[in-house]
Design a protein around this motif. Structure first.
Motif, PDB file in Angstrom:
ATOM      1  N   CYS A  86      62.818 -37.766  52.591  1.00 30.17           N
ATOM      2  CA  CYS A  86      62.485 -37.828  51.329  1.00 30.17           C
ATOM      3  C   CYS A  86      62.577 -39.229  50.724  1.00 30.17           C
ATOM      4  O   CYS A  86      61.913 -39.884  49.938  1.00 30.17           O
ATOM      5  CB  CYS A  86      63.311 -36.686  50.603  1.00 30.17           C
ATOM      6  SG  CYS A  86      63.070 -35.262  51.353  1.00 30.17           S
ATOM      7  N   VAL A  87      64.036 -39.609  50.922  1.00 24.51           N
ATOM      8  CA  VAL A  87      64.264 -40.992  50.385  1.00 24.51           C
ATOM      9  C   VAL A  87      63.906 -42.218  50.659  1.00 24.51           C
ATOM     10  O   VAL A  87      63.944 -43.360  50.319  1.00 24.51           O
ATOM     11  CB  VAL A  87      66.013 -41.246  50.716  1.00 24.51           C
ATOM     12  CG1 VAL A  87      66.717 -40.098  49.603  1.00 24.51           C
ATOM     13  CG2 VAL A  87      66.220 -41.261  51.951  1.00 24.51           C
ATOM     14  N   SER A  88      62.867 -42.236  51.834  1.00 19.33           N
ATOM     15  CA  SER A  88      62.139 -43.374  52.264  1.00 19.33           C
ATOM     16  C   SER A  88      60.933 -43.644  50.697  1.00 19.33           C
ATOM     17  O   SER A  88      60.674 -44.737  51.008  1.00 19.33           O
ATOM     18  CB  SER A  88      61.443 -43.017  53.543  1.00 19.33           C
ATOM     19  OG  SER A  88      60.440 -42.055  53.302  1.00 19.33           O
ATOM     20  N   CYS A  89      60.853 -42.692  50.120  1.00 13.60           N
ATOM     21  CA  CYS A  89      59.994 -43.083  49.168  1.00 13.60           C
ATOM     22  C   CYS A  89      60.411 -42.713  47.681  1.00 13.60           C
ATOM     23  O   CYS A  89      60.313 -43.566  46.882  1.00 13.60           O
ATOM     24  CB  CYS A  89      58.435 -41.983  49.166  1.00 13.60           C
ATOM     25  SG  CYS A  89      57.532 -42.612  50.485  1.00 13.60           S
ATOM     26  N   HIS A  90      61.195 -41.389  47.792  1.00 12.60           N
ATOM     27  CA  HIS A  90      61.905 -41.213  46.398  1.00 12.60           C
ATOM     28  C   HIS A  90      63.438 -41.838  46.543  1.00 12.60           C
ATOM     29  O   HIS A  90      64.233 -41.003  46.888  1.00 12.60           O
ATOM     30  CB  HIS A  90      62.043 -39.711  46.180  1.00 12.60           C
ATOM     31  CG  HIS A  90      60.802 -38.923  46.175  1.00 12.60           C
ATOM     32  ND1 HIS A  90      59.867 -39.048  45.090  1.00 12.60           N
ATOM     33  CD2 HIS A  90      59.859 -38.189  46.935  1.00 12.60           C
ATOM     34  CE1 HIS A  90      59.000 -38.389  45.174  1.00 12.60           C
ATOM     35  NE2 HIS A  90      58.841 -38.038  46.247  1.00 12.60           N
ATOM     36  N   LYS A  91      63.539 -42.996  46.090  1.00 12.18           N
ATOM     37  CA  LYS A  91      64.627 -43.764  46.453  1.00 12.18           C
ATOM     38  C   LYS A  91      65.324 -44.406  45.289  1.00 12.18           C
ATOM     39  O   LYS A  91      64.619 -44.397  44.207  1.00 12.18           O
ATOM     40  CB  LYS A  91      64.558 -44.973  47.449  1.00 12.18           C
ATOM     41  CG  LYS A  91      63.612 -45.935  46.866  1.00 12.18           C
ATOM     42  CD  LYS A  91      63.408 -47.104  47.744  1.00 12.18           C
ATOM     43  CE  LYS A  91      62.571 -46.574  49.228  1.00 12.18           C
ATOM     44  NZ  LYS A  91      62.328 -47.936  50.074  1.00 12.18           N
ATOM     45  N   GLY A  92      66.477 -44.809  45.177  1.00  7.86           N
ATOM     46  CA  GLY A  92      67.129 -45.305  44.040  1.00  7.86           C
ATOM     47  C   GLY A  92      67.407 -44.487  42.728  1.00  7.86           C
ATOM     48  O   GLY A  92      67.193 -43.315  43.028  1.00  7.86           O
ATOM     49  N   PRO A  93      68.099 -45.004  41.835  1.00  3.78           N
ATOM     50  CA  PRO A  93      68.417 -44.070  40.649  1.00  3.78           C
ATOM     51  C   PRO A  93      67.187 -43.125  40.005  1.00  3.78           C
ATOM     52  O   PRO A  93      67.534 -42.009  39.818  1.00  3.78           O
ATOM     53  CB  PRO A  93      69.036 -44.746  39.749  1.00  3.78           C
ATOM     54  CG  PRO A  93      69.462 -46.158  40.538  1.00  3.78           C
ATOM     55  CD  PRO A  93      68.451 -46.160  41.587  1.00  3.78           C
ATOM     56  N   ARG A  94      66.236 -43.785  40.148  1.00  5.34           N
ATOM     57  CA  ARG A  94      64.962 -43.112  39.574  1.00  5.34           C
ATOM     58  C   ARG A  94      64.175 -42.290  40.396  1.00  5.34           C
ATOM     59  O   ARG A  94      62.985 -41.552  40.183  1.00  5.34           O
ATOM     60  CB  ARG A  94      63.965 -44.040  38.792  1.00  5.34           C
ATOM     61  CG  ARG A  94      64.552 -44.584  37.425  1.00  5.34           C
ATOM     62  CD  ARG A  94      64.813 -43.358  36.497  1.00  5.34           C
ATOM     63  NE  ARG A  94      63.831 -42.970  36.105  1.00  5.34           N
ATOM     64  CZ  ARG A  94      63.664 -41.790  35.440  1.00  5.34           C
ATOM     65  NH1 ARG A  94      64.693 -40.966  34.992  1.00  5.34           N
ATOM     66  NH2 ARG A  94      62.529 -41.221  35.057  1.00  5.34           N
ATOM     67  N   LEU A  95      64.547 -42.464  41.920  1.00  2.00           N
ATOM     68  CA  LEU A  95      64.078 -41.753  42.992  1.00  2.00           C
ATOM     69  C   LEU A  95      62.344 -41.919  43.146  1.00  2.00           C
ATOM     70  O   LEU A  95      61.670 -40.844  43.128  1.00  2.00           O
ATOM     71  CB  LEU A  95      64.089 -40.011  42.724  1.00  2.00           C
ATOM     72  CG  LEU A  95      65.656 -39.583  42.541  1.00  2.00           C
ATOM     73  CD1 LEU A  95      65.645 -38.177  42.304  1.00  2.00           C
ATOM     74  CD2 LEU A  95      66.386 -40.066  43.940  1.00  2.00           C
TER      75      LEU A  95
END
Length: 766
Positions: free
Chosen positions: A661-670
């Motif tokens: 999931c976090v490969s695209c929805h990353k960082g504080p703003r996802l």
């Protein structure tokens, strides 16, 4: 019997020049007293000692030129005996009345009086023809408005309300309630009272006490209109985002938008207590009392199949679902098909036998992909009022009224006898007056102020109060001259001090406006008509003619303009100022840029030469969107604001490299939304593209921009084409090949945990 003379100008447009003769003006009750909810009756029409009739009622033939006088317009009840009296006519020796009920003219005779009754409600126009001694004749008409006896005191949620002899209106941006008073001699602000964060609606409990919904505080605020005492607060469920409030004596009902519930509050003895919370349905908004004791609650944003109203029994908790149907008609230059959405509260007529729901009819069934017809500026949406039976909830579909050259109906209120309906149209800045009997517009006022969102009438119908929210004004109109281009009686400042900078305020006004021809052709489309309150309308639009495809509307709150990267599913805008393209094309406006600037270089293209710095109004729009940094708090979080156990387990799954999931929805703003090169966005094909996905800027669509996951709890349906009704569908049906995260290996319990986490995302970093 006493004559009921209309206290407003409701008759002026309806009287006309019946029979080619003379019509009468209409004034307020002569003694200035309020008629309120009293029963309308015809009056005893007295005879004058010198006015040309003897005690028998026969004319004595008064001297003077021949001039008919059919008397004053008035109200009467169904089947009540009405005395039509032409004795004040001059030069007449014979009289003939046509009672206006379809029976035709009666016989000529020496008596100026005719007694008649009317079997149905309506606006009847009796005609008096008078004859002189030479046989010459003249005719004049009068309007008799016939209604059933008022049997109901309408109460529905609103941003403005009468409280005794005063009027109160909320000021959401300055966290205040403004209280004013006045009469025909003038109106003035009495006081501003600070309340909780973002007050949105207000209700009068009695002639002095007000209840105010503070949405961002999730609270009810209680205060006295006379300024005595302080403000008492009652906490409502955290993050419930309350909206509509209505008072039934000392019992109040509050719609909780985020949780889909109705709260019942007891105010007995001035001590507010939260008595009960009833489950209703998603996205509840407007709240109204029904004559049978139930509470009507509207779903703010509709699904494509139709709009929803719930009738709630506050004692037994039973919830009945009513529907407003999808309109399948083909769009024309006067009407469009589609679904009523952005519903206001149910507004019940004073006769208790009819109700209306204002809103916007979204033509989501039209587009080059959906039906082969382009979604032109004047075919996209219409202001609409739906009519329904407040007892059964059945819609009178054939009475549904659309307003030409109006994009959204935001509020409505009936006259005290229910024969007229006043409707505010938000973007066009008008208030329309509808003759309920004919369904026709019978007068309107233009330039009511930016974004009128609430209406109230004085008890005698004489004064109309308009909450022009974005002009920061309570606008007061004299309804006796409502159909004339007359300035308002007063414009009272709602906020004690402007809370926004001039540029941001101007941008917010532009965002909410469709009356400016630079923004919209024929006043139909404002930015806010798809993004009211900077949210999503939750609709899927066919933008194929824009070089795109089926597109689910993004919410704007929390995104800070371009704070999350490129704009739209296909990343086709790189600055807010690119909305100039939508304004000039999809909205049909002439544009906020000068034509010279627009045509310079590649500026007429999105992602072309920058538009920033060339138009103060376009830059103001960008400045306003940049302030939209906050995400509404999720009601799925634990009471203290943290993650409940299931969501915490889901968070660990979300962060797991195995799911990706976090490969695209990353960082504080996802999100990984960005331009990897100038004009070249980072797009992903996650297996959701289909025949209706269309193109990107007229070229092949190879992938989609990654949206943030913050706020997904309030933005269903999901995916670029709205094809996933819920998050479970996103993880299963719409991700069969694991291109949108490797979710096929999850157990049902694990998927439930992951969904629980996603529903908690509201801008916080957990």
């Amino acid at each position: 019997m006493r004559a009921f003379v209309l206290a407003s100008v409701l008759i002026l447009a309806a009287c006309g020049d019946a029979g080619g003769g003379v019509t009468s003006d209409v004034g307020p009750d002569s003694d200035g007293s309020s008629t309120g909810g009293a029963t309308p009756t015809t009056g005893d029409i007295g005879t004058s000692d010198t006015g040309g009739s003897d005690d028998s009622g026969a004319s004595t033939g008064p001297a003077g030129p021949l001039m008919p006088d059919p008397g004053d317009p008035r109200y009467a009840l169904v089947d009540e005996l009405v005395q039509l009296d032409g004795s004040q006519s001059s030069g007449a020796v014979m009289y003939q009345w046509d009672p206006g009920d379809g029976s035709g003219p009666g016989p000529k005779g020496p008596s100026p009086v005719l007694e008649v009754s009317y079997a149905k409600p309506g606006r009847y126009k009796p005609i008096l023809t008078v004859f002189d001694e030479q046989g010459d004749s003249l005719a004049a008409g009068v309007t008799i408005t016939v209604t059933h006896a008022p049997s109901w005191v309408p109460r529905h949620s609103s941003s403005v309300v009468r409280v005794g002899a005063r009027v109160a209106v909320v000021s959401p941006d300055s966290n205040e309630v403004m209280i004013a008073s006045g009469d025909e001699r003038g109106f003035a602000v009495e006081r501003h009272v600070k309340v909780g964060e973002r007050p949105v609606t207000v209700a009068a409990i009695d002639a002095e006490v007000l209840a105010v919904v503070a949405q961002d505080d999730a609270s009810l605020q209680f205060l006295r209109a006379d300024g005595q005492g302080g403000v008492t607060q009652l906490a409502l469920p955290p993050a419930s985002r309350p909206y509509g409030v209505v008072a039934d004596g000392e019992t109040l009902f509050v719609g909780l938008q985020a949780t889909g519930q109705l709260a019942r509050v007891d105010f007995a003895g001035g001590n507010p207590v939260l008595e009960d919370i009833l489950d209703v349905g998603p996205d509840v908004r407007g709240v109204s009392l029904l004559p049978d004791g139930r509470v009507a609650v509207t779903r703010w944003r509709s699904r494509p199949g139709g709009a929803t109203v719930w009738a709630v029994d506050p004692q037994g908790g039973m919830v009945e679902t009513w529907s407003l149907a999808f309109d399948p008609q083909a769009a024309s230059d006067t009407e469009v098909g589609g679904v009523p959405s952005y519903l206001g509260p149910v507004v019940v007529a004073p006769t208790g036998d009819a109700a209306v729901v204002p809103g916007l009819q979204a033509n989501v069934g039209q587009g080059l992909y959906l039906n082969g017809e382009p979604l032109a500026a004047d075919l996209t949406m219409r202001a609409v009022v739906a009519y329904l039976d407040p007892q059964t909830g059945g819609e009178w579909f054939d009475r549904r009224k659309q307003f030409d050259n109006r994009g959204m109906a935001s509020a409505a209120v009936h006259s005290r006898f229910g024969d007229y309906l006043y409707v505010a149209t938000r973007g066009p800045r008008t208030v329309e007056r509808v003759d309920v009997f004919s369904g026709d517009v019978a007068g309107n006022t233009f330039d009511a102020g930016y974004a009128p969102q609430g209406l109230a009438l004085s008890e005698d119908d004489r004064f109309l109060f308009i909450d022009a929210y974005m002009s920061r004004e309570l606008v007061v109109h004299d309804t006796r001259v409502f159909d004339e281009p007359t300035p308002p009686l007063a414009r009272l400042q709602i906020a004690s001090k402007e809370p926004l900078s001039p540029e941001v305020l101007r941008g917010k006004q532009i965002f909410n406006d469709s009356a400016d021809p630079r923004i919209s052709k024929d006043s139909y489309i404002a930015c806010a008509h798809c993004h009211l309150e900077a949210e999503s309308d939750l609709q899927v639009w066919d933008f194929t003619e824009r070089g795109e495809g089926l597109r689910d509307t993004h919410a704007l709150r929390g995104h800070a303009g371009v704070g999350d990267g490129p704009i739209h599913w296909s990343a086709n805008f790189d600055e807010v100022q690119d909305f100039e393209n939508d304004i000039r094309n999809a909205f049909g406006g002439s544009g906020l840029l000068s034509d010279a600037d627009w045509s310079s270089g590649t500026r007429s293209q999105t992602l072309g030469d920058p538009k920033a710095g060339l138009s103060p109004d376009l830059d103001a729009l960008a400045a306003y969107l940049a302030t939209l940094t906050d995400e509404p708090r999720s009601p799925f979080r634990a009471p203290g604001g943290g993650l409940p156990p299931a969501a915490e387990a889901g968070r660990l799954l979300f962060l797991s490299p195995a799911l990706g999931c976090v490969s695209c929805h990353k960082g504080p703003r996802l999100t990984d939304s960005e331009f990897v090169d100038p004009g070249v966005p980072l797009l992903h094909d996650v297996g959701t593209l289909g025949p209706g996905s269309g193109k990107r800027m007229g070229k092949p669509l190879t992938g989609l921009d990654t949206p943030t996951l913050h706020g997904v709890w309030r933005t269903a349906p999901y995916l670029h084409d709205g094809s996933a009704a819920d998050l479970e569908a996103v993880l299963t049906d719409k991700n069969a090949k694991d291109l949108h995260g490797v979710t096929s290996s999850l157990t049902p319990d694990e998927r439930a945990d992951l969904v629980a986490y996603l529903l908690c995302l509201d801008g916080e970093v957990d």
